[in-house]
Scaffold this motif. Structure first.
Motif, PDB file in Angstrom:
ATOM      1  N   LYS A  64      37.119 -38.630 -18.233  1.00 29.67           N
ATOM      2  CA  LYS A  64      36.979 -39.255 -19.543  1.00 29.67           C
ATOM      3  C   LYS A  64      38.214 -39.024 -20.395  1.00 29.67           C
ATOM      4  O   LYS A  64      38.669 -39.906 -21.125  1.00 29.67           O
ATOM      5  CB  LYS A  64      35.740 -38.688 -20.243  1.00 29.67           C
ATOM      6  N   TRP A  68      42.816 -41.537 -22.128  1.00 25.86           N
ATOM      7  CA  TRP A  68      43.751 -41.469 -23.255  1.00 25.86           C
ATOM      8  C   TRP A  68      45.198 -41.402 -22.786  1.00 25.86           C
ATOM      9  O   TRP A  68      46.102 -41.263 -23.606  1.00 25.86           O
ATOM     10  CB  TRP A  68      43.441 -40.230 -24.101  1.00 25.86           C
ATOM     11  N   THR A 112      39.561 -37.252 -31.785  1.00 27.26           N
ATOM     12  CA  THR A 112      39.150 -36.212 -30.833  1.00 27.26           C
ATOM     13  C   THR A 112      37.927 -35.444 -31.335  1.00 27.26           C
ATOM     14  O   THR A 112      37.028 -35.117 -30.557  1.00 27.26           O
ATOM     15  CB  THR A 112      40.309 -35.234 -30.585  1.00 27.26           C
ATOM     16  N   MET A 115      34.867 -37.675 -31.077  1.00 26.46           N
ATOM     17  CA  MET A 115      34.513 -37.767 -29.654  1.00 26.46           C
ATOM     18  C   MET A 115      33.784 -36.507 -29.205  1.00 26.46           C
ATOM     19  O   MET A 115      32.826 -36.568 -28.422  1.00 26.46           O
ATOM     20  CB  MET A 115      35.792 -37.970 -28.838  1.00 26.46           C
ATOM     21  N   ARG A 118      30.240 -36.403 -30.532  1.00 26.61           N
ATOM     22  CA  ARG A 118      29.387 -37.429 -29.928  1.00 26.61           C
ATOM     23  C   ARG A 118      28.968 -37.058 -28.511  1.00 26.61           C
ATOM     24  O   ARG A 118      27.789 -37.217 -28.153  1.00 26.61           O
ATOM     25  CB  ARG A 118      30.120 -38.766 -29.915  1.00 26.61           C
ATOM     26  N   SER A 226      36.496 -33.373 -24.977  1.00 27.55           N
ATOM     27  CA  SER A 226      36.130 -34.427 -24.035  1.00 27.55           C
ATOM     28  C   SER A 226      35.310 -33.859 -22.872  1.00 27.55           C
ATOM     29  O   SER A 226      35.225 -32.667 -22.680  1.00 27.55           O
ATOM     30  CB  SER A 226      37.386 -35.099 -23.476  1.00 27.55           C
TER      31      SER A 226
END
Length: 226
Positions: A64, A68, A112, A115, A118, A226
């Protein structure tokens, strides 16, 4: 010779219009698009540097986080080219402007963090309170961790601005000193010019290192969330 030491950091104007946007976009013209049908040493070197940079930045990332990679590669290329072009005579360095660096740092940091909240909500909240913390220290540690999280983008921007600005100021001072000594003591001016050449070599390294440090810290924030 500029009478104001900080005059070289003023944004260039033409007919009352700031040229910062055109200067910021100019480094993109130096990037040669990859073409597999026509290749030379410069494009081969460019591709090798891209692969090496991506390998270093994405070494510890999950699948994931590796999405980026294109954004991080564009970020380090953009900052490095702006830093290097700022070392040319009569050039303006956009990365000496704190407002621009904050404008880069805050969206990347916020992305970041959002993310992390979440996809790793429990882990992100756990950073605010280390395990085994005594109950009386819980409010203080939560406040400290919250402040340390909020100042991360400011630390990113100030670090880049301070390092680039300090190098330019030092070269400006030594350049003025060399011009003054040239008419008074020729031998002393030669020594000063040699020092300036060595300083420019150092600044070339600093320009690349600061671009790498800025991108690496963003990559570490991404890795933590992440």
């Amino acid at each position: 010779m500029n009478q104001n030491l900080f005059a070289s950091f003023n944004i260039p104007m033409m007919l009352g219009i700031p040229l910062a946007t055109f200067i910021i976009l100019f480094p993109t013209l130096l990037i040669i698009p990859s073409n597999k049908l026509m290749s030379n040493r410069f494009t081969s070197l460019q591709q090798w540097l891209i692969q090496l940079t991506l390998k270093q930045l994405m070494l510890s990332h999950s699948t994931k986080g590796r999405t980026w990679s294109l954004m991080l590669l564009a970020l380090i290329t953009f900052i490095a080219l702006n830093n290097l072009l700022g070392l040319t005579p009569y050039a303006f360095t956009p990365t000496t402007q704190l407002s621009m660096n904050i404008g880069m740092a805050i969206p990347l940091w916020a992305a970041t963090v959002i993310m992390g909240f979440r996809f790793k909500t429990k882990s992100s909240l756990a950073h605010f309170l280390p395990q085994g913390t005594p109950i009386p220290l819980i409010p203080m540690l939560v406040i400290i961790e919250t402040i340390s999280l909020l100042i991360q983008p400011m630390a990113l921007a100030v670090r880049l601005t301070a390092n680039i600005t300090a190098g330019h100021l030092l070269m400006h001072l030594l350049g003025d000193t060399a011009l003054t000594l040239l008419s008074l003591y020729f031998s002393s001016s030669i020594i000063t010019i040699i020092v300036i050449i060595l300083l420019i070599t150092l600044e070339l390294g600093v320009a690349l290192i600061q671009a790498y440090v800025f991108t690496l810290l963003v990559s570490l924030y991404l890795h933590d969330n992440s």
